[in-house]
Design a protein around this motif. Sequence first.
Motif, PDB file in Angstrom:
ATOM      1  N   GLY A 247      37.341  -9.410  77.779  1.00 55.31           N
ATOM      2  CA  GLY A 247      36.054  -9.206  79.125  1.00 55.31           C
ATOM      3  C   GLY A 247      34.690  -9.589  78.484  1.00 55.31           C
ATOM      4  N   VAL A 248      33.955  -9.979  79.235  1.00 53.72           N
ATOM      5  CA  VAL A 248      33.079 -10.837  78.999  1.00 53.72           C
ATOM      6  C   VAL A 248      31.511  -9.645  79.610  1.00 53.72           C
ATOM      7  CG1 VAL A 248      31.495 -12.418  79.252  1.00 53.72           C
ATOM      8  CG2 VAL A 248      33.733 -12.762  79.161  1.00 53.72           C
ATOM      9  N   CYS A 249      30.910  -9.039  78.831  1.00 50.10           N
ATOM     10  CA  CYS A 249      29.477  -7.824  79.027  1.00 50.10           C
ATOM     11  C   CYS A 249      28.500  -9.263  79.541  1.00 50.10           C
ATOM     12  CB  CYS A 249      29.286  -7.314  78.571  1.00 50.10           C
ATOM     13  SG  CYS A 249      28.795  -7.992  76.535  1.00 50.10           S
ATOM     14  N   CYS A 250      27.169  -7.867  80.128  1.00 46.81           N
ATOM     15  CA  CYS A 250      26.379  -8.717  80.875  1.00 46.81           C
ATOM     16  C   CYS A 250      25.567  -8.771  79.728  1.00 46.81           C
ATOM     17  CB  CYS A 250      25.732  -8.124  81.702  1.00 46.81           C
ATOM     18  SG  CYS A 250      24.722  -6.179  81.236  1.00 46.81           S
ATOM     19  N   ARG A 251      25.084  -8.377  79.376  1.00 46.17           N
ATOM     20  CA  ARG A 251      24.278  -8.891  77.604  1.00 46.17           C
ATOM     21  C   ARG A 251      22.910  -8.165  77.642  1.00 46.17           C
ATOM     22  NH1 ARG A 251      27.021 -12.889  74.708  1.00 46.17           N
ATOM     23  NH2 ARG A 251      28.933 -14.350  75.759  1.00 46.17           N
TER      24      ARG A 251
ATOM     25  N   MET B 222      45.937 -12.424  93.383  1.00 45.87           N
ATOM     26  CA  MET B 222      45.181 -12.368  91.973  1.00 45.87           C
ATOM     27  C   MET B 222      46.070 -12.847  90.727  1.00 45.87           C
ATOM     28  SD  MET B 222      42.920  -9.686  89.912  1.00 45.87           S
ATOM     29  CE  MET B 222      44.092  -9.493  89.260  1.00 45.87           C
ATOM     30  N   VAL B 223      45.471 -13.711  90.071  1.00 44.79           N
ATOM     31  CA  VAL B 223      46.380 -14.313  88.387  1.00 44.79           C
ATOM     32  C   VAL B 223      46.144 -13.286  87.324  1.00 44.79           C
ATOM     33  CG1 VAL B 223      46.044 -15.799  86.273  1.00 44.79           C
ATOM     34  CG2 VAL B 223      44.791 -17.042  88.248  1.00 44.79           C
ATOM     35  N   LEU B 224      47.484 -12.905  87.141  1.00 46.07           N
ATOM     36  CA  LEU B 224      47.338 -11.817  86.042  1.00 46.07           C
ATOM     37  C   LEU B 224      47.566 -12.294  84.966  1.00 46.07           C
ATOM     38  CD1 LEU B 224      50.600  -9.902  87.453  1.00 46.07           C
ATOM     39  CD2 LEU B 224      48.310  -9.648  87.745  1.00 46.07           C
ATOM     40  N   GLY B 225      46.980 -11.598  83.729  1.00 40.97           N
ATOM     41  CA  GLY B 225      47.081 -11.501  81.974  1.00 40.97           C
ATOM     42  C   GLY B 225      46.019 -11.180  82.006  1.00 40.97           C
ATOM     43  N   HIS B 226      45.582 -10.858  80.540  1.00 40.92           N
ATOM     44  CA  HIS B 226      44.362 -10.533  79.712  1.00 40.92           C
ATOM     45  C   HIS B 226      44.485 -10.388  78.140  1.00 40.92           C
ATOM     46  CE1 HIS B 226      45.987  -6.840  80.419  1.00 40.92           C
ATOM     47  NE2 HIS B 226      45.176  -6.137  78.648  1.00 40.92           N
ATOM     48  N   GLU B 227      46.011 -10.533  77.524  1.00 37.68           N
ATOM     49  CA  GLU B 227      46.765 -10.963  76.039  1.00 37.68           C
ATOM     50  C   GLU B 227      47.350 -12.001  76.145  1.00 37.68           C
ATOM     51  OE1 GLU B 227      49.589  -7.704  75.959  1.00 37.68           O
ATOM     52  OE2 GLU B 227      48.627  -6.160  75.808  1.00 37.68           O
ATOM     53  N   SER B 228      46.120 -12.924  75.729  1.00 37.42           N
ATOM     54  CA  SER B 228      46.172 -14.340  75.819  1.00 37.42           C
ATOM     55  C   SER B 228      45.704 -14.921  74.473  1.00 37.42           C
ATOM     56  CB  SER B 228      45.563 -14.943  77.034  1.00 37.42           C
ATOM     57  OG  SER B 228      46.405 -13.938  78.243  1.00 37.42           O
TER      58      SER B 228
ATOM     59  N   TYR C 267      37.943 -10.575  89.570  1.00 37.27           N
ATOM     60  CA  TYR C 267      38.000 -11.798  88.333  1.00 37.27           C
ATOM     61  C   TYR C 267      39.425 -12.015  88.398  1.00 37.27           C
ATOM     62  CZ  TYR C 267      33.056 -10.481  87.642  1.00 37.27           C
ATOM     63  OH  TYR C 267      31.910  -9.976  88.296  1.00 37.27           O
ATOM     64  N   ASP C 268      39.716 -13.480  88.063  1.00 36.80           N
ATOM     65  CA  ASP C 268      41.100 -13.462  87.471  1.00 36.80           C
ATOM     66  C   ASP C 268      41.383 -13.381  86.808  1.00 36.80           C
ATOM     67  OD1 ASP C 268      41.989 -14.606  90.131  1.00 36.80           O
ATOM     68  OD2 ASP C 268      41.565 -16.153  90.375  1.00 36.80           O
ATOM     69  N   GLY C 269      43.082 -13.342  86.363  1.00 36.70           N
ATOM     70  CA  GLY C 269      42.922 -13.306  84.658  1.00 36.70           C
ATOM     71  C   GLY C 269      43.907 -14.522  83.741  1.00 36.70           C
ATOM     72  N   THR C 270      44.102 -14.825  83.026  1.00 37.06           N
ATOM     73  CA  THR C 270      44.669 -15.397  81.294  1.00 37.06           C
ATOM     74  C   THR C 270      45.735 -16.171  82.241  1.00 37.06           C
ATOM     75  OG1 THR C 270      45.006 -13.892  80.534  1.00 37.06           O
ATOM     76  CG2 THR C 270      43.049 -14.335  80.201  1.00 37.06           C
ATOM     77  N   LEU C 271      46.691 -15.594  82.915  1.00 34.87           N
ATOM     78  CA  LEU C 271      47.696 -16.563  83.011  1.00 34.87           C
ATOM     79  C   LEU C 271      48.323 -17.955  83.686  1.00 34.87           C
ATOM     80  CD1 LEU C 271      51.024 -15.828  82.224  1.00 34.87           C
ATOM     81  CD2 LEU C 271      51.050 -15.157  84.378  1.00 34.87           C
TER      82      LEU C 271
ATOM     83  N   MET D  70      30.747  -5.473  82.962  1.00 40.26           N
ATOM     84  CA  MET D  70      31.756  -6.302  82.367  1.00 40.26           C
ATOM     85  C   MET D  70      32.274  -6.787  83.791  1.00 40.26           C
ATOM     86  SD  MET D  70      33.627  -7.069  79.668  1.00 40.26           S
ATOM     87  CE  MET D  70      33.094  -5.607  78.621  1.00 40.26           C
ATOM     88  N   ARG D  71      32.882  -8.421  83.170  1.00 39.03           N
ATOM     89  CA  ARG D  71      34.026  -9.208  83.760  1.00 39.03           C
ATOM     90  C   ARG D  71      34.433  -9.389  83.174  1.00 39.03           C
ATOM     91  NH1 ARG D  71      30.982 -14.479  84.008  1.00 39.03           N
ATOM     92  NH2 ARG D  71      29.620 -13.547  82.114  1.00 39.03           N
ATOM     93  N   PHE D  72      36.070  -7.893  83.563  1.00 35.66           N
ATOM     94  CA  PHE D  72      37.187  -8.158  83.178  1.00 35.66           C
ATOM     95  C   PHE D  72      38.883  -9.008  83.227  1.00 35.66           C
ATOM     96  CE2 PHE D  72      40.618  -5.913  80.624  1.00 35.66           C
ATOM     97  CZ  PHE D  72      40.171  -6.556  79.226  1.00 35.66           C
TER      98      PHE D  72
END
Length: 291
Positions: free
Chosen positions: A32-36, A1-7, A60-64, A52-54
Amino acid sequence: MVLGHESSGVVTSVGSKVRGLKAGDRVALEPGVCCRRCERCKEGLYNLCFDMRFAATPPYDGTLAKYYTLPEDFCYKLPEEVPLEHGALVEPLAVGVHIARTQANVKPGQSVVVFGAGPIGLLSCAVAKALGANKICIVDINESRLKFAKDYAATHTVLSLRVPAEEMAGTLKENCDVPLGFDVAIDASGAEPCIQTAIHALRSGGTFVQGGMGKPDITFPIGAACAKELHIKGSFRYGPGDYKLAVEFLATGKVKVNELITARYKFGDAEKAFEETKAAKGIKVIIEGPE
């Protein structure tokens, strides 16, 4: 899994219905994208979304990564005066905004005590200062972190002692000259003794916010909490307006994050960055994007 969430990053392309962003814009990413559609989303509490898709949270893969896709409204355009590496710290700053502004409702002239001088504790102090708190005490077991905190945003620092919670609370009130107790207490440590001390350190009618994660169950001074009629709140990530205000704080200089960056690594050396973080070296480690 790809890490990272502060980007943060630079927009490379946008969909046909995107109106507020274009290729070349520099943005902070809210991961974090919510379902709305669920009840919490419709109430405006989208951080409590049931679906939540975080980033970097299975599955869910991360931002790195070189490329990452987000809805337009989860990308926050960075002003020219805010560099990309500061934009990457909007995420933890938004956590501090949610704790100190949204949940604690810190007001000008109030006294605030924060337990834990890690990144979230330090940023909670910085936000409290930006909101006008006149006494900001930070408590930790690490003297070097306390020294940093005093130079960064705290007006008072206190070394945590292995004494009963009520005794430690008395020491805090005496050192900070708040005989009736603090207006706001924030725990960013998750440590049971800190949580107990925080409750005893508050004035009657004060506010306690739990921001740190520790043991799932603790011994809690519920008698003191009831007798003082405290406002007790949890804090989870960030919600409406928190990211926007975090960017504004950086743009206006009310909160500075450059001092928190203690190391920088190339993308190919990302593993070394994680090793340094795991070893508790420094405060915030930046990983540059791939070339």
